[in-house]
Design a protein around this motif. Structure first.
Motif, mmCIF file in Angstrom:
data_model
loop_
_atom_site.group_PDB
_atom_site.id
_atom_site.type_symbol
_atom_site.label_atom_id
_atom_site.label_comp_id
_atom_site.label_asym_id
_atom_site.label_seq_id
_atom_site.Cartn_x
_atom_site.Cartn_y
_atom_site.Cartn_z
ATOM 1 N N SER A 25 7.506 91.042 -79.550
ATOM 2 C CA SER A 25 6.881 92.320 -80.403
ATOM 3 C C SER A 25 6.217 92.974 -79.723
ATOM 4 O O SER A 25 5.566 94.015 -80.447
ATOM 5 C CB SER A 25 5.796 91.248 -81.330
ATOM 6 N N LEU A 26 6.410 93.280 -78.517
ATOM 7 C CA LEU A 26 5.369 94.271 -77.720
ATOM 8 C C LEU A 26 6.760 95.403 -77.493
ATOM 9 O O LEU A 26 7.634 95.356 -77.197
ATOM 10 C CB LEU A 26 5.367 93.994 -76.155
ATOM 11 N N SER A 27 5.943 96.506 -77.477
ATOM 12 C CA SER A 27 6.490 97.685 -77.279
ATOM 13 C C SER A 27 6.729 98.019 -75.677
ATOM 14 O O SER A 27 6.465 97.236 -74.875
ATOM 15 C CB SER A 27 5.734 98.910 -77.672
ATOM 16 N N GLU A 28 7.496 98.816 -75.135
ATOM 17 C CA GLU A 28 7.924 99.201 -73.862
ATOM 18 C C GLU A 28 6.540 99.179 -72.976
ATOM 19 O O GLU A 28 6.585 98.828 -71.940
ATOM 20 C CB GLU A 28 8.884 100.206 -73.771
ATOM 21 N N GLN A 29 5.678 99.863 -73.626
ATOM 22 C CA GLN A 29 4.555 100.119 -72.827
ATOM 23 C C GLN A 29 3.121 98.942 -73.381
ATOM 24 O O GLN A 29 2.080 99.058 -72.879
ATOM 25 C CB GLN A 29 3.864 101.398 -73.298
ATOM 26 N N GLY A 30 3.978 97.946 -73.777
ATOM 27 C CA GLY A 30 2.942 97.054 -74.477
ATOM 28 C C GLY A 30 2.178 96.122 -73.476
ATOM 29 O O GLY A 30 2.764 95.772 -72.355
ATOM 30 N N VAL A 31 0.896 95.631 -73.794
ATOM 31 C CA VAL A 31 0.165 94.677 -72.835
ATOM 32 C C VAL A 31 -0.390 93.663 -73.755
ATOM 33 O O VAL A 31 -0.558 93.759 -74.877
ATOM 34 C CB VAL A 31 -1.113 95.155 -72.144
ATOM 35 N N ILE A 32 -0.600 92.117 -73.136
ATOM 36 C CA ILE A 32 -1.157 91.161 -73.821
ATOM 37 C C ILE A 32 -2.519 90.899 -72.999
ATOM 38 O O ILE A 32 -2.740 90.986 -72.000
ATOM 39 C CB ILE A 32 -0.266 90.064 -73.782
ATOM 40 N N LEU A 33 -3.551 90.711 -73.994
ATOM 41 C CA LEU A 33 -4.840 90.324 -73.390
ATOM 42 C C LEU A 33 -5.322 88.923 -73.905
ATOM 43 O O LEU A 33 -5.121 88.637 -75.084
ATOM 44 C CB LEU A 33 -6.141 91.337 -73.910
ATOM 45 N N LEU A 34 -5.421 88.037 -73.109
ATOM 46 C CA LEU A 34 -5.749 86.769 -73.377
ATOM 47 C C LEU A 34 -7.285 86.602 -72.918
ATOM 48 O O LEU A 34 -7.604 86.509 -71.768
ATOM 49 C CB LEU A 34 -4.953 85.910 -72.314
ATOM 50 N N ASP A 35 -8.147 86.243 -73.999
ATOM 51 C CA ASP A 35 -9.464 86.050 -73.729
ATOM 52 C C ASP A 35 -9.752 84.663 -73.141
ATOM 53 O O ASP A 35 -9.060 83.726 -73.563
ATOM 54 C CB ASP A 35 -10.372 86.584 -74.859
ATOM 55 N N ASP A 36 -10.895 84.361 -72.645
ATOM 56 C CA ASP A 36 -11.298 83.091 -72.075
ATOM 57 C C ASP A 36 -10.184 82.379 -71.310
ATOM 58 O O ASP A 36 -9.977 81.335 -71.429
ATOM 59 C CB ASP A 36 -11.584 82.231 -73.415
#
Length: 218
Positions: free
Chosen positions: A159-170
């Motif tokens: 579901s990420l765009s080509e410029q997408g990032v994922i932020l994982l907290d903790d």
């Protein structure tokens, strides 16, 4: 240990505590005030110096997001809250997933028009982590800060765009390391950001999973 030595250690510790008090508490220009840590502690919620809501993440990642998010981005977050208000002010659209029905009902009448608030009961590797897939759209930023985080990361890739990032907290928690390893296997690079967060007393870490040409410019 002699009585004199005990008294000496006591007064040395007391002197150190007083120095810390002068530097951090009495000094209105200290880090605790410039980050609004003191104000957040007094209010019992994460806010900035203008009383605006901020994510309950460490101040370093909050500052980065404040600088890099923009109104061209679509964001999905697992876990609604004060962060939802923050993101709504900075991106085009926010899709926010909440598992707590009471919290969902409190937030629903208050969120901005560019926020789509979704309720889904928590489970493990079930409907909760797959809500992002059911949106049938691409997101530039995915924030993983709710339940079942490893599976949420896994379901976010498509579901990420080509410029997408994922932020994982903790992300300092051992049980989330599998999610980071899964992202690395998919070609993502890893950037850890640690520091104090609002009302917190120890270092907390958020990990950015990113690729070249990402929307945060890292």
């Amino acid at each position: 240990m002699s009585v004199i030595k005990k008294f000496s250690e006591f007064f040395s510790t007391a002197a150190l505590h007083y120095r810390a008090y002068k530097i951090l508490i009495r000094n209105k220009r200290s880090y605790l005030y410039t980050t609004a840590w003191m104000q957040s502690l007094a209010e019992g919620k994460p806010i900035d110096n203008s009383q605006n809501a901020i994510p309950w993440m460490n101040f370093n990642i909050v500052e980065l997001l404040d600088q890099r998010l923009n109104k061209n981005l679509n964001l999905f977050e697992f876990g609604s809250g004060y962060s939802t208000y923050f993101y709504a002010d900075r991106v085009k659209c926010v899709t926010s997933l909440e598992y707590d029905s009471h919290w969902y009902q409190l937030l629903k009448p208050q969120v901005a028009e560019n926020v789509k608030l979704i309720f889904q009961q928590e489970d493990i590797d079930g409907d909760y982590c797959r809500v992002i897939v059911k949106q049938q759209q691409k997101f530039d930023v995915v924030v993983v800060d709710g339940r079942d985080r490893v599976n949420c990361i896994k379901q976010s890739f498509a579901s990420l765009s080509e410029q997408g990032v994922i932020l994982l907290d903790d992300s300092q928690r051992e049980r989330y390391q599998e999610g980071i390893e899964l992202a690395e296997a998919e070609g993502f690079r890893v950037l850890h950001m640690s520091g104090l967060k609002a009302t917190g007393g120890r270092a907390h870490r958020t990990t950015i999973l990113y690729r070249d040409g990402n929307c945060l410019g890292i």
